[in-house]
Enzyme design. Structure first.
Site, PDB file in Angstrom:
ATOM      1  N   LYS A  10       0.834  -1.201   0.000  1.00 36.20           N
ATOM      2  CA  LYS A  10       0.000   0.000   0.000  1.00 36.20           C
ATOM      3  C   LYS A  10       0.874   1.259   0.000  1.00 36.20           C
ATOM      4  O   LYS A  10       1.943   1.283   0.603  1.00 36.20           O
ATOM      5  CB  LYS A  10      -0.902  -0.014   1.232  1.00 36.20           C
ATOM      6  N   LYS A  15       7.404   0.914   1.640  1.00 28.60           N
ATOM      7  CA  LYS A  15       8.118   0.165   0.589  1.00 28.60           C
ATOM      8  C   LYS A  15       9.462   0.794   0.270  1.00 28.60           C
ATOM      9  O   LYS A  15      10.484   0.114   0.201  1.00 28.60           O
ATOM     10  CB  LYS A  15       7.275   0.124  -0.696  1.00 28.60           C
ATOM     11  N   LYS A  41       6.105   9.266  -7.718  1.00 29.88           N
ATOM     12  CA  LYS A  41       6.648  10.132  -6.664  1.00 29.88           C
ATOM     13  C   LYS A  41       8.166  10.227  -6.764  1.00 29.88           C
ATOM     14  O   LYS A  41       8.759  11.192  -6.295  1.00 29.88           O
ATOM     15  CB  LYS A  41       6.268   9.601  -5.273  1.00 29.88           C
ATOM     16  N   ASP A 125      -1.174   0.651  -4.707  1.00 22.48           N
ATOM     17  CA  ASP A 125      -2.572   0.903  -4.356  1.00 22.48           C
ATOM     18  C   ASP A 125      -3.520   0.516  -5.481  1.00 22.48           C
ATOM     19  O   ASP A 125      -4.593  -0.033  -5.259  1.00 22.48           O
ATOM     20  CB  ASP A 125      -2.781   2.381  -4.006  1.00 22.48           C
TER      21      ASP A 125
END
Length: 264
Positions: A10, A15, A41, A125
């Protein structure tokens, strides 16, 4: 034999922190390591390089024929760092950025170099095209899922298992990244058994990890003698020696709800 691992979980579950610290361990053991951030990101390699690096997608906007030096940056312990990048929020598909990056790296022969470990930090996600690239295109041989004992983290993990099964991926285990939830390790261990795998390692919550990240460093680099660094070393060793690889079996939604409620 190159160890090729895709790490899922998630968003916000840790991570990138896990990937960076594991890579720092392997780099410290003189293994040739390539880390590829597969999230728009583009923050996976920040603590390895010491700052953000240019993404493949952004580089290609201005340079249609980039060299390896334009895309791959050497970080801590000579770890090779790549960020695929992606479109701006609300514009385009993140998966396309991952696909473009992988093909470009392949064309440059990056995957043909003398590597011991390749680690992918994959957005988890939404089970979209970007999610499937490392497995569908055979860039990764095995999957690790990072989760806590929280409801949404486990719900996402179960969805990821669905995707891994559909893609006929190999699940090497679950990493329990603790958030200090009541009975957390018990919950995650039982979840792992339910889906046909095991907990390969546990990282306990610590302010030391956040402190290192604020300084754009891994715990392995900034606090090498800490208990936290040792937990990452133990996890890295478990991953390298693990032979318990399975095809996972996700829970149905109702089964998952009943499973989680049993701990309330």
């Amino acid at each position: 034999m190159i160890k090729k691992i895709a790490i899922y979980g998630k968003g916000g579950i840790g991570k990138s922190t896990t990937v960076a610290n594991l890579s720092a361990v392997w780099g410290s053991e003189n293994l040739n390591c390539l880390v590829i951030g597969c999230d728009p990101k583009a923050d996976t390699t920040r603590t390895l390089y010491g700052s953000r690096i240019p993404t493949v997608v952004n580089t290609l906007k201005d340079n249609r024929s980039p060299t390896k030096e334009d895309l791959v940056f050497e970080g801590f312990k000579d770890i090779q760092c790549v960020e695929s990048g992606g479109p701006e929020p609300g514009v385009g598909c993140a998966g396309r950025g991952v696909i473009v990056a992988m093909k470009r790296l392949e064309n440059l022969g990056i995957f043909d170099e003398d590597l011991d470990v390749v680690v992918y930090d994959v957005l988890g996600d939404v089970v979209c095209g970007g999610f499937s690239v490392p497995l569908r295109e055979k860039y990764a041989d095995e999957v690790l899922i990072v989760t806590s004992g929280e409801y949404m983290a486990l719900y996402a993990a179960n969805n990821i298992v669905r995707g891994v099964k559909k893609l006929k991926g190999n699940l090497s285990g679950i990493v329990c990244n603790c958030r200090n939830v009541e009975r957390e390790e018990e919950i995650v261990n039982d979840f792992a058994k339910k889906i046909g795998t095991h907990v390969i390692g546990t990282i306990h919550r610590s302010n030391l990890i956040q402190d290192a990240e604020l300084d754009a460093k891994t715990v392995i680099e900034k606090y090498p003698e800490s208990e936290e660094a040792q937990e990452y070393r133990n996890l890295a060793s478990s991953i390298m020696t693990n032979e318990n690889i399975s095809t996972p079996e996700p829970m149905g939604d109702e089964e998952f709800e009943e499973f989680f409620k049993s701990y309330m």
